[in-house]
Design an enzyme around this catalytic site. Structure first.
Site, PDB file in Angstrom:
ATOM      1  N   LYS A 116       0.806  -1.215   0.000  1.00 22.22           N
ATOM      2  CA  LYS A 116       0.000   0.000   0.000  1.00 22.22           C
ATOM      3  C   LYS A 116       0.840   1.267   0.000  1.00 22.22           C
ATOM      4  CE  LYS A 116      -3.852  -0.470   2.552  1.00 22.22           C
ATOM      5  NZ  LYS A 116      -4.749  -0.921   3.643  1.00 22.22           N
ATOM      6  N   GLU A 200      -0.292   8.418   7.218  1.00 25.20           N
ATOM      7  CA  GLU A 200      -1.122   9.372   6.473  1.00 25.20           C
ATOM      8  C   GLU A 200      -1.748  10.347   7.445  1.00 25.20           C
ATOM      9  OE1 GLU A 200      -4.267   7.131   4.713  1.00 25.20           O
ATOM     10  OE2 GLU A 200      -3.086   6.543   2.974  1.00 25.20           O
ATOM     11  N   HIS A 235     -13.702  -0.100  10.868  1.00 23.41           N
ATOM     12  CA  HIS A 235     -13.183  -0.041   9.500  1.00 23.41           C
ATOM     13  C   HIS A 235     -13.690  -1.164   8.613  1.00 23.41           C
ATOM     14  CE1 HIS A 235     -10.716   3.103  11.083  1.00 23.41           C
ATOM     15  NE2 HIS A 235     -10.031   2.282  11.853  1.00 23.41           N
ATOM     16  N   ARG A 291      -9.409  -7.294  -7.002  1.00 25.02           N
ATOM     17  CA  ARG A 291     -10.268  -8.475  -7.004  1.00 25.02           C
ATOM     18  C   ARG A 291     -11.714  -8.032  -7.137  1.00 25.02           C
ATOM     19  NH1 ARG A 291     -12.136  -6.974  -1.938  1.00 25.02           N
ATOM     20  NH2 ARG A 291     -10.485  -6.434  -0.497  1.00 25.02           N
TER      21      ARG A 291
HETATM   22  P1  ADP Z   1      -8.119  -2.010   4.721  1.00 25.59           P
HETATM   23  O1  ADP Z   1      -7.464  -2.403   3.459  1.00 25.59           O
HETATM   24  O2  ADP Z   1      -7.521  -2.651   5.924  1.00 25.59           O
HETATM   25  O3  ADP Z   1      -9.620  -2.113   4.664  1.00 25.59           O
HETATM   26  P2  ADP Z   1      -8.144   0.827   4.107  1.00 25.59           P
HETATM   27  O4  ADP Z   1      -6.901   1.548   3.768  1.00 25.59           O
HETATM   28  O5  ADP Z   1      -9.053   0.445   2.983  1.00 25.59           O
HETATM   29  O6  ADP Z   1      -7.758  -0.472   4.961  1.00 25.59           O
HETATM   30  O7  ADP Z   1      -8.984   1.659   5.169  1.00 25.59           O
HETATM   31  C1  ADP Z   1     -10.157   1.156   5.754  1.00 25.59           C
HETATM   32  C2  ADP Z   1     -10.922   2.264   6.433  1.00 25.59           C
HETATM   33  O8  ADP Z   1     -10.113   2.926   7.406  1.00 25.59           O
HETATM   34  C3  ADP Z   1     -11.391   3.374   5.525  1.00 25.59           C
HETATM   35  O9  ADP Z   1     -12.592   3.079   4.858  1.00 25.59           O
HETATM   36  C4  ADP Z   1     -11.560   4.522   6.509  1.00 25.59           C
HETATM   37  O10 ADP Z   1     -12.754   4.407   7.235  1.00 25.59           O
HETATM   38  C5  ADP Z   1     -10.400   4.309   7.465  1.00 25.59           C
HETATM   39  N1  ADP Z   1      -9.205   5.095   7.058  1.00 25.59           N
HETATM   40  C6  ADP Z   1      -8.125   4.650   6.375  1.00 25.59           C
HETATM   41  N2  ADP Z   1      -7.232   5.638   6.174  1.00 25.59           N
HETATM   42  C7  ADP Z   1      -7.755   6.755   6.734  1.00 25.59           C
HETATM   43  C8  ADP Z   1      -7.309   8.135   6.856  1.00 25.59           C
HETATM   44  N3  ADP Z   1      -6.148   8.548   6.345  1.00 25.59           N
HETATM   45  N4  ADP Z   1      -8.131   8.998   7.505  1.00 25.59           N
HETATM   46  C9  ADP Z   1      -9.310   8.597   8.020  1.00 25.59           C
HETATM   47  N5  ADP Z   1      -9.767   7.331   7.942  1.00 25.59           N
HETATM   48  C10 ADP Z   1      -9.015   6.416   7.312  1.00 25.59           C
END
Ligand code: ADP
Length: 444
Positions: A116, A200, A235, A291
């Site tokens: 990522k 981030e 999440h 996917r």
């Molecule tokens: P995963 O692959 O584990 O699902 P993601 O990167 O897709 O992780 O993030 C999942 C969730 O986490 C997002 O939908 C959001 O709710 C929260 N999230 C991720 N990064 C951030 C961020 N920089 N700021 C706020 N919320 C975040």
């Protein structure tokens, strides 16, 4: 075209792939663990092979057992579904090396997007906005602190190899950073076998909006609109819908174009999803899922495109059948994840389904593998069913959702149905005034 497709998965997605294959006249092979002998995917497939004991590591994640099953049954392609081996580039390579076809993207694209931190860089280079943060993974806590100071708190530490909402840590101020950095590293190491983390800016009230993309081997890449997935807990997505109440045609087009640019930058082929966070009118790349997603039916309902059939066609070297020209979403669709979980604590609740009634009627679709007397095993994820409803607009869809959830009866295990019913009666939700923090203050 293939003649026989092996599905390296279980549950509702295995049934979904079998449905597509049957309608295309293709034979199917189900693989299953000892715990899944009585599963519907085993009954519906033309052939079935037991590939090991209940533990996923020894069955659904066992590459050699799955390849052996394909060879024994004469399958010529493998669909990985979602989860399990679907985003394992090594698996995709082995499938292809064995003379079979992997129904998914090229291994290289999976590998690139699977890291990522690297995916962020790739997106940035393709001109896709990213959330301010570190360049690549960080080597030390001091380096993390430096980046955090530069972009400002709060920040979120994330595992480069992460997924499923795990391995994320929010830091609200500098005093927490060193400790959280170590915790995130350890968690990531344990969960994903790699302690690499990146950082981030933590957006405080974002929406999660993702774009469904599809590319074929002839250079055609299309964006098939968005899904809003802001209703999450820990999440993890609970409700998804399309279109998003937050997007205008102009924003949809800009996000779609950004998603297409990223696909082109990584020579993407087959179905994929680009996830964005959206806040104050701006969107930021978060990650790409290489996917088919759990929530793909939402897009199918508003586009009329069968995404799984397109996956199979494109993997077989055919062109995308998505019509050329301007693309419009029709009506509105919403998906409710019905999990075998306590709706208050969210603790998994496996067990025997003693009574079951599935809703039906106009605009209602249920993708599920459960039946009365089915025993939900404790070894896998808790998704029991996806209730997908479609209506002419958002309010019509909400009304239909309420009706369908009322008619949906599952007894014997606790489910998230009561939670969905309550969310559909929440004023803020009805107004479409939602963010990923919606569930923070919501309880039954
Ligand atoms: P995963 O692959 O584990 O699902 P993601 O990167 O897709 O992780 O993030 C999942 C969730 O986490 C997002 O939908 C959001 O709710 C929260 N999230 C991720 N990064 C951030 C961020 N920089 N700021 C706020 N919320 C975040």
């Amino acid at each position: 075209m293939f003649s026989k497709v092996l599905i390296a998965n279980r549950g509702e997605i295995a049934l979904r792939v079998i449905a597509a294959c049957k309608e295309m006249g293709l034979k199917t092979v189900a693989v299953h663990s000892e715990a899944d002998r009585d599963s519907l995917h085993v009954r519906y497939a033309d052939d079935d092979v037991c590939i090991g004991p209940a533990a996923s590591k020894q069955s659904y994640l066992s590459i050699s057992s799955i390849i052996a099953a394909a060879e024994i049954t004469g399958a010529d392609a493998i669909h990985p579904g979602y989860g399990f081996l679907s985003e394992n580039p090594h698996f995709a390579e082995i499938v292809n090396e064995c003379g079979l076809t992997f129904i998914g993207p090229p291994a290289e694209a999976i590998r690139l997007m699977g890291d990522k931190a690297r995916a962020r860089e790739t997106a940035k280079n393709a001109g896709v906005p990213i959330i301010p943060g570190s360049e690549g993974s960080m080597k030390t806590a001091d380096e993390a602190a430096e980046v955090a100071n530069a972009i400002g708190y709060p920040v979120i530490l994330k595992a480069a190899a992460g997924g499923g909402g795990r391995g994320m840590r929010i830091c609200w101020d500098p005093s927490e950073l060193h400790r959280q950095y170590e915790t995130a590293r350890n968690e990531a190491e344990r969960a994903f076998g790699s302690g690499e983390v990146y950082l981030e800016k933590y957006l405080e009230r974002p929406r999660h909006i993702e774009i469904q993309v599809f590319a074929d081997n002839f250079g055609r890449v299309v964006a098939l609109g968005e899904r809003e997935c802001s209703i999450q807990r820990r999440h993890q997505k609970l409700i998804e819908e399309s279109p998003s109440p937050a997007l205008t045609d102009e924003l949809r087009k800009r996000m779609g174009d950004a998603a297409i640019r990223l696909c082109q930058a990584v020579n993407y082929v087959n179905a994929g999803t680009i996830e964005f966070l959206f806040q104050d009118g701006e969107f930021y790349f978060m990650e790409m899922n290489t996917r088919i997603q759990v929530e793909h039916p939402v897009t199918e309902e508003v586009t009329g495109i069968d995404l799984v059939k397109e996956q199979i066609r494109v993997a077989a070297g055919e062109r995308l059948t998505v019509p050329e020209g301007e693309f419009r979403l029709r009506g509105h669709a919403m998906e409710f994840r019905v999990n075998a979980e306590d709706p208050v604590t969210f603790a998994p609740n496996p067990g025997k389904i003693r009574e079951l009634h599935l809703p039906g009627g106009p605009g209602v679709r249920v993708d599920t593998h459960i039946y009365r007397d089915y025993v939900v095993p404790p070894h896998y994820d808790s998704l029991l069913a996806k209730l997908v409803v479609r209506g002419k607009d958002r309010l019509d869809t909400i009304a239909r959702g309420r009706r369908a959830l009322e008619q949906f009866v599952v007894e014997g295990v606790k489910t998230t149905i009561p939670l969905h019913r309550a969310i559909l009666n929440n004023e803020q939700f009805i107004r479409g005034d939602i963010s990923t923090r919606f569930m923070d203050n919501f309880s039954l």
